[in-house]
Design a protein around this motif. Structure first.
Motif, PDB file in Angstrom:
ATOM      1  N   GLY A 166      29.530 -30.181  34.266  1.00 49.68           N
ATOM      2  CA  GLY A 166      28.923 -31.212  33.430  1.00 49.68           C
ATOM      3  C   GLY A 166      28.849 -30.796  31.972  1.00 49.68           C
ATOM      4  N   THR A 167      28.603 -29.501  31.725  1.00 47.92           N
ATOM      5  CA  THR A 167      28.557 -28.988  30.346  1.00 47.92           C
ATOM      6  C   THR A 167      29.917 -29.085  29.683  1.00 47.92           C
ATOM      7  N   VAL A 168      30.963 -28.700  30.424  1.00 49.71           N
ATOM      8  CA  VAL A 168      32.326 -28.809  29.892  1.00 49.71           C
ATOM      9  C   VAL A 168      32.656 -30.259  29.567  1.00 49.71           C
ATOM     10  N   VAL A 169      32.293 -31.151  30.470  1.00 53.79           N
ATOM     11  CA  VAL A 169      32.578 -32.581  30.290  1.00 53.79           C
ATOM     12  C   VAL A 169      31.881 -33.124  29.048  1.00 53.79           C
ATOM     13  N   GLU A 170      30.650 -32.713  28.829  1.00 52.99           N
ATOM     14  CA  GLU A 170      29.896 -33.221  27.681  1.00 52.99           C
ATOM     15  C   GLU A 170      30.496 -32.769  26.350  1.00 52.99           C
ATOM     16  N   TRP A 171      31.200 -31.607  26.351  1.00 57.03           N
ATOM     17  CA  TRP A 171      31.812 -31.111  25.125  1.00 57.03           C
ATOM     18  C   TRP A 171      33.207 -31.678  24.890  1.00 57.03           C
ATOM     19  N   ASN A 172      33.761 -32.333  25.894  1.00 54.91           N
ATOM     20  CA  ASN A 172      35.104 -32.884  25.777  1.00 54.91           C
ATOM     21  C   ASN A 172      35.129 -33.973  24.699  1.00 54.91           C
ATOM     22  N   PRO A 173      36.052 -33.905  23.727  1.00 59.09           N
ATOM     23  CA  PRO A 173      36.120 -34.950  22.700  1.00 59.09           C
ATOM     24  C   PRO A 173      36.269 -36.353  23.268  1.00 59.09           C
ATOM     25  N   MET A 174      36.990 -36.488  24.378  1.00 60.95           N
ATOM     26  CA  MET A 174      37.169 -37.808  24.956  1.00 60.95           C
ATOM     27  C   MET A 174      35.868 -38.374  25.493  1.00 60.95           C
TER      28      MET A 174
ATOM     29  N   ILE B  94      33.962 -39.773  15.831  1.00 56.12           N
ATOM     30  CA  ILE B  94      34.826 -39.833  14.651  1.00 56.12           C
ATOM     31  C   ILE B  94      35.272 -38.440  14.224  1.00 56.12           C
ATOM     32  N   VAL B  95      34.342 -37.487  14.240  1.00 59.24           N
ATOM     33  CA  VAL B  95      34.630 -36.149  13.726  1.00 59.24           C
ATOM     34  C   VAL B  95      35.651 -35.411  14.592  1.00 59.24           C
ATOM     35  N   TRP B  96      35.504 -35.500  15.932  1.00 62.73           N
ATOM     36  CA  TRP B  96      36.416 -34.770  16.811  1.00 62.73           C
ATOM     37  C   TRP B  96      37.879 -35.163  16.592  1.00 62.73           C
ATOM     38  N   PRO B  97      38.245 -36.451  16.626  1.00 65.51           N
ATOM     39  CA  PRO B  97      39.651 -36.816  16.371  1.00 65.51           C
ATOM     40  C   PRO B  97      40.139 -36.396  14.986  1.00 65.51           C
ATOM     41  N   LEU B  98      39.266 -36.502  13.982  1.00 69.26           N
ATOM     42  CA  LEU B  98      39.677 -36.099  12.638  1.00 69.26           C
ATOM     43  C   LEU B  98      39.954 -34.598  12.568  1.00 69.26           C
ATOM     44  N   LEU B  99      39.144 -33.802  13.268  1.00 64.12           N
ATOM     45  CA  LEU B  99      39.398 -32.358  13.320  1.00 64.12           C
ATOM     46  C   LEU B  99      40.722 -32.057  14.020  1.00 64.12           C
ATOM     47  N   LEU B 100      40.970 -32.749  15.130  1.00 62.72           N
ATOM     48  CA  LEU B 100      42.234 -32.544  15.843  1.00 62.72           C
ATOM     49  C   LEU B 100      43.424 -32.948  14.966  1.00 62.72           C
ATOM     50  N   LEU B 101      43.283 -34.044  14.236  1.00 65.69           N
ATOM     51  CA  LEU B 101      44.353 -34.461  13.326  1.00 65.69           C
ATOM     52  C   LEU B 101      44.572 -33.443  12.216  1.00 65.69           C
ATOM     53  N   ALA B 102      43.477 -32.908  11.682  1.00 69.29           N
ATOM     54  CA  ALA B 102      43.586 -31.935  10.601  1.00 69.29           C
ATOM     55  C   ALA B 102      44.336 -30.687  11.040  1.00 69.29           C
ATOM     56  N   VAL B 103      44.267 -30.373  12.333  1.00 63.77           N
ATOM     57  CA  VAL B 103      44.958 -29.193  12.860  1.00 63.77           C
ATOM     58  C   VAL B 103      46.397 -29.525  13.264  1.00 63.77           C
ATOM     59  N   PHE B 104      46.586 -30.563  14.061  1.00 60.59           N
ATOM     60  CA  PHE B 104      47.880 -30.780  14.705  1.00 60.59           C
ATOM     61  C   PHE B 104      48.863 -31.602  13.870  1.00 60.59           C
ATOM     62  N   PHE B 105      48.386 -32.449  12.973  1.00 59.59           N
ATOM     63  CA  PHE B 105      49.321 -33.202  12.128  1.00 59.59           C
ATOM     64  C   PHE B 105      50.153 -32.268  11.253  1.00 59.59           C
ATOM     65  N   PRO B 106      49.537 -31.380  10.471  1.00 57.44           N
ATOM     66  CA  PRO B 106      50.368 -30.475   9.663  1.00 57.44           C
ATOM     67  C   PRO B 106      51.189 -29.504  10.494  1.00 57.44           C
ATOM     68  N   LEU B 107      50.656 -29.068  11.644  1.00 54.98           N
ATOM     69  CA  LEU B 107      51.428 -28.178  12.511  1.00 54.98           C
ATOM     70  C   LEU B 107      52.701 -28.864  13.002  1.00 54.98           C
ATOM     71  N   ALA B 108      52.576 -30.127  13.433  1.00 52.60           N
ATOM     72  CA  ALA B 108      53.727 -30.861  13.947  1.00 52.60           C
ATOM     73  C   ALA B 108      54.764 -31.105  12.856  1.00 52.60           C
ATOM     74  N   VAL B 109      54.313 -31.545  11.682  1.00 54.00           N
ATOM     75  CA  VAL B 109      55.249 -31.832  10.590  1.00 54.00           C
ATOM     76  C   VAL B 109      55.951 -30.555  10.143  1.00 54.00           C
ATOM     77  N   ARG B 110      55.211 -29.449  10.072  1.00 54.30           N
ATOM     78  CA  ARG B 110      55.803 -28.179   9.644  1.00 54.30           C
ATOM     79  C   ARG B 110      56.846 -27.697  10.645  1.00 54.30           C
TER      80      ARG B 110
END
Length: 240
Positions: free
Chosen positions: A186-194, A217-233
């Motif tokens: 349950g703890t893991v589930v509560e921390w899941n961004p989804m 809002i914050v979780w998806p933006l953090l994921l985008l901040a990490v994976f968008f530049p990684l993917a483009v690079r």
């Protein structure tokens, strides 16, 4: 690039239909064959449908992932490099087409839910806010998928890599309350961004508050901040 991907839909309509029908099948299966929603107060459909909408945003990434790897392996990118476009245009165009299909999938699933008796009590603002959160989460998941596809490198490896997305979907509160699970799970589930997205979407549909809105809002933006530049690079390196 987006028009190019939409043209592929016309040539491969079966895949588009499957992507739209699959979440509907899951909704009916969990709602009427498997479901029951242990611990959920009120109508389980009111809990299940927002969770299924969030789950739909996490799944179905393999179409985009395969398309990206096919372009790399068939030499299509070499032709694009001779055109006056940015390195990320291919990826952004593909993601825009995916977002159009994701929007359609959400609306179809909502339509089925409406036919089954589900209603939005949060008004137009709650409806649009929930739709925005779902698409924001999809956009973040999409760039995670694109990055994983570029790491895999070949279409035949995409399915193996795509399985990594499944724990994000099922280790969430999309289908059941965390309180009905073992303590550590349950703890893991509560921390899941989804889980944050699903909970905030439920609140907006019900019109019962926005206390989970910030995390959704914050979780998806953090994921985008990490994976968008990684993917483009990585795409820029692989397409040289």
């Amino acid at each position: 690039m987006t028009r190019r991907e939409l043209a592929h839909w016309a040539r491969q309509p079966v895949q588009v239909v499957v992507n739209l029908v699959f979440p509907v099948m899951l909704l009916l299966m969990f709602g009427y064959l498997i479901g029951g929603g242990r611990g959920v107060k009120g109508d389980y459909l009111d809990y299940l449908l927002p969770g299924m909408l969030a789950l739909t945003m996490a799944f179905g990434l393999e179409g985009t992932m395969i398309a990206v790897t096919q372009d790399l392996n068939k030499g299509v990118i070499d032709r694009f490099r001779s055109m006056p476009m940015a390195n990320g245009a291919v990826l952004v165009g593909r993601s825009a087409a995916d977002m159009l299909q994701s929007t359609l999938a959400v609306l179809v699933l909502m339509g089925v839910g409406f036919a089954l008796g589900w209603r939005v009590d949060g008004g137009p603002g709650g409806f649009l806010g929930a739709l925005g959160l779902l698409l924001l989460f999809r956009f973040a998941m999409l760039w995670i998928g694109i990055h994983l596809a570029l790491l895999a490198g070949k279409p035949e490896l995409v399915q193996a890599v795509q399985i990594l997305v499944w724990p994000i979907g099922f280790l969430s509160n999309a289908l059941a309350l965390p309180g009905a699970m073992p303590g550590w799970l349950g703890t893991v589930v509560e921390w899941n961004p989804m889980s944050h997205t699903a909970t905030a979407v439920r609140d907006l549909f019900r019109g019962t508050g926005t206390e989970h809105l910030g995390a959704a809002i914050v979780w998806p933006l953090l994921l985008l901040a990490v994976f968008f530049p990684l993917a483009v690079r990585r795409f820029a390196r692989q397409s040289r």
